[in-house]
Design a protein around this motif. Structure first.
Motif, PDB file in Angstrom:
ATOM      1  N   UNK A   2      -1.325   5.958  13.787  1.00 22.29           N
ATOM      2  CA  UNK A   2       0.052   6.376  13.589  1.00 22.29           C
ATOM      3  C   UNK A   2       0.335   6.387  12.089  1.00 22.29           C
ATOM      4  N   UNK A   3       0.921   7.470  11.593  1.00 17.93           N
ATOM      5  CA  UNK A   3       1.115   7.602  10.150  1.00 17.93           C
ATOM      6  C   UNK A   3       2.434   7.005   9.674  1.00 17.93           C
ATOM      7  N   UNK A   4       3.320   6.654  10.570  1.00 14.84           N
ATOM      8  CA  UNK A   4       4.596   6.069  10.175  1.00 14.84           C
ATOM      9  C   UNK A   4       4.362   4.809   9.341  1.00 14.84           C
ATOM     10  N   UNK A   5       5.060   4.749   8.205  1.00 13.46           N
ATOM     11  CA  UNK A   5       4.997   3.617   7.280  1.00 13.46           C
ATOM     12  C   UNK A   5       3.670   3.499   6.547  1.00 13.46           C
ATOM     13  N   UNK A   6       2.798   4.491   6.708  1.00 13.55           N
ATOM     14  CA  UNK A   6       1.541   4.484   5.978  1.00 13.55           C
ATOM     15  C   UNK A   6       1.707   5.189   4.630  1.00 13.55           C
ATOM     16  N   UNK A 127     -12.588  -0.915   0.098  1.00 12.94           N
ATOM     17  CA  UNK A 127     -11.357  -1.644   0.389  1.00 12.94           C
ATOM     18  C   UNK A 127     -10.916  -1.471   1.824  1.00 12.94           C
ATOM     19  N   UNK A 128     -11.107  -0.271   2.366  1.00  8.95           N
ATOM     20  CA  UNK A 128     -10.758  -0.040   3.777  1.00  8.95           C
ATOM     21  C   UNK A 128     -11.646  -0.864   4.701  1.00  8.95           C
ATOM     22  N   UNK A 129     -12.917  -0.958   4.374  1.00  8.74           N
ATOM     23  CA  UNK A 129     -13.829  -1.771   5.191  1.00  8.74           C
ATOM     24  C   UNK A 129     -13.375  -3.229   5.165  1.00  8.74           C
ATOM     25  N   UNK A 130     -12.999  -3.696   3.994  1.00  4.77           N
ATOM     26  CA  UNK A 130     -12.526  -5.082   3.875  1.00  4.77           C
ATOM     27  C   UNK A 130     -11.261  -5.307   4.695  1.00  4.77           C
ATOM     28  N   UNK A 131     -10.362  -4.328   4.695  1.00  7.54           N
ATOM     29  CA  UNK A 131      -9.112  -4.433   5.458  1.00  7.54           C
ATOM     30  C   UNK A 131      -9.301  -4.124   6.934  1.00  7.54           C
ATOM     31  N   UNK A 132     -10.360  -3.384   7.244  1.00  4.71           N
ATOM     32  CA  UNK A 132     -10.603  -2.989   8.630  1.00  4.71           C
ATOM     33  C   UNK A 132      -9.827  -1.774   9.063  1.00  4.71           C
ATOM     34  N   UNK A 133      -9.304  -1.002   8.092  1.00  7.80           N
ATOM     35  CA  UNK A 133      -8.531   0.186   8.450  1.00  7.80           C
ATOM     36  C   UNK A 133      -8.409   1.129   7.252  1.00  7.80           C
ATOM     37  N   UNK A 134      -8.519   2.418   7.532  1.00 10.16           N
ATOM     38  CA  UNK A 134      -8.324   3.471   6.538  1.00 10.16           C
ATOM     39  C   UNK A 134      -8.666   4.803   7.168  1.00 10.16           C
ATOM     40  N   UNK A 135      -8.188   5.863   6.556  1.00  2.00           N
ATOM     41  CA  UNK A 135      -8.427   7.194   7.144  1.00  2.00           C
ATOM     42  C   UNK A 135      -8.724   8.189   6.033  1.00  2.00           C
ATOM     43  N   UNK A 176     -13.734   0.287  11.012  1.00  3.15           N
ATOM     44  CA  UNK A 176     -12.308   0.551  10.873  1.00  3.15           C
ATOM     45  C   UNK A 176     -11.949   1.780  10.082  1.00  3.15           C
ATOM     46  N   UNK A 177     -12.949   2.458   9.524  1.00  3.50           N
ATOM     47  CA  UNK A 177     -12.674   3.649   8.716  1.00  3.50           C
ATOM     48  C   UNK A 177     -12.747   4.879   9.605  1.00  3.50           C
ATOM     49  N   UNK A 178     -11.643   5.582   9.714  1.00  2.00           N
ATOM     50  CA  UNK A 178     -11.594   6.810  10.493  1.00  2.00           C
ATOM     51  C   UNK A 178     -11.825   7.997   9.568  1.00  2.00           C
ATOM     52  N   UNK A 179     -12.540   8.998  10.062  1.00  2.00           N
ATOM     53  CA  UNK A 179     -12.845  10.186   9.273  1.00  2.00           C
ATOM     54  C   UNK A 179     -12.638  11.416  10.141  1.00  2.00           C
ATOM     55  N   UNK A 180     -11.929  12.395   9.600  1.00  2.00           N
ATOM     56  CA  UNK A 180     -11.780  13.694  10.256  1.00  2.00           C
ATOM     57  C   UNK A 180     -12.162  14.791   9.273  1.00  2.00           C
ATOM     58  N   UNK A 181     -12.572  15.928   9.819  1.00  8.83           N
ATOM     59  CA  UNK A 181     -12.983  17.059   8.994  1.00  8.83           C
ATOM     60  C   UNK A 181     -12.278  18.315   9.499  1.00  8.83           C
ATOM     61  N   UNK A 182     -11.490  18.911   8.625  1.00 11.20           N
ATOM     62  CA  UNK A 182     -10.704  20.096   8.954  1.00 11.20           C
ATOM     63  C   UNK A 182     -11.506  21.347   8.625  1.00 11.20           C
ATOM     64  N   UNK A 183     -11.681  22.218   9.634  1.00 16.42           N
ATOM     65  CA  UNK A 183     -12.502  23.425   9.461  1.00 16.42           C
ATOM     66  C   UNK A 183     -11.765  24.664   9.971  1.00 16.42           C
ATOM     67  N   UNK A 184     -10.755  25.134   9.249  1.00 14.99           N
ATOM     68  CA  UNK A 184     -10.028  26.327   9.681  1.00 14.99           C
ATOM     69  C   UNK A 184     -10.729  27.612   9.249  1.00 14.99           C
TER      70      UNK A 184
END
Length: 273
Positions: A2-6, A127-135, A176-184
């Motif tokens: 969820x991106x709210x407050x991120x 830093x994301x790995x240390x926190x357990x979250x990032x995108x 915890x690191x999420x990765x997406x790839x946009x291919x339009x």
């Protein structure tokens, strides 16, 4: 996620897909650093966001092919809003058409379309790995799954961007690191509408291929698809669903697909003569 407050950084955010993503993030209560090589464009997008939601965005002029400037973007985000949760590596260039491309032209395409992603990930992922979250969201292109007629620099660097995003996902996805790839495919942006020298047949061919391969979408529509994918934490983001079928055809019979692409290229060339 969820991106709210991120807190998010969107590169290439001064127009097109990046600008639309920044606006959609803010509309879902995220706070956004809008970065663009064109400082005025970045500030204009941020001002538009702040008119709707005061204090939700800042605009920054930055060349994301420069590691020092990426560091400054991250520092600005942290000082304005707090630690960075999402990074959209969206800045890109079309590159140069044909085989006769200089070393400097290749370097510029590689720096903007690929190394900018690598450098940002090097700064953020530990830093994301240390926190357990990032995108991390990489804007590649359908050209990264298929190819780009006319421009080797664009096709090669977009393939590489897809490959790097895949590697990030596999390597850090369980940490915890999420990765997406946009291919339009075609999107109504400055990148699409600036095909280069009108006398350059290969540049015109590249532009024609994108505009005839499928619907040309509006940036806001692409941004909606991106935010939906983030909510679902999907890797491959395809605003043009037909790309998936084309990709399957390529994998199913590579030689047949290559012959078909050559036929398609010939038909476009005949139409441009």
């Amino acid at each position: 996620m969820k991106v709210a407050d991120k807190v998010a950084i969107v590169t290439g955010g001064g127009n097109g897909i990046g600008g639309a993503i920044a606006a959609k993030l803010a509309a879902q209560d995220a706070r956004v650093v809008v970065a663009d090589l064109d400082s005025d464009a970045a500030h204009a997008v941020a001002d538009g966001i702040n008119a709707e939601r005061s204090g939700a965005a800042v605009g920054v002029g930055a060349d994301v092919s420069d590691t020092a400037q990426i560091k400054q973007l991250i520092q600005r985000a942290e000082s304005e809003f707090g630690r960075v949760d999402l990074y959209f590596a969206n800045a890109g260039i079309t590159g140069v058409s044909g085989l006769d491309v200089t070393e400097d032209e290749w370097d510029r395409s590689i720096d903007v379309n690929l190394r900018a992603h690598i450098r940002a990930a090097q700064l953020l992922v530990p830093g994301w790995v240390e926190r357990g979250e990032g995108y991390f969201v990489s804007t590649a292109s359908a050209a990264g799954l298929l190819t780009q007629l006319g421009s080797a620099t664009y096709s090669v660097t977009k393939h590489a961007a897809v490959g790097f995003a895949e590697w990030l996902n596999i390597t850090y996805g369980d940490q915890g690191v999420r990765v997406s790839c946009l291919c339009p495919m075609g999107v109504n942006t400055n990148l699409l509408n600036s095909p280069g020298d009108s006398d350059d047949m290969l540049a015109r061919l590249a532009n024609r291929a994108v505009t005839t391969a499928g619907d040309v979408l509006e940036p806001a529509d692409v941004a909606d698809v991106v935010l939906d994918a983030i909510a679902d934490e999907r890797f491959l983001i395809l605003p043009h669903p037909a790309v998936l079928e084309m990709y399957r055809q390529k994998a199913g019979d590579y030689d047949r697909w290559l012959k078909g692409m050559r036929r398609y290229q010939h038909s476009l060339q005949e139409g441009l003569q």
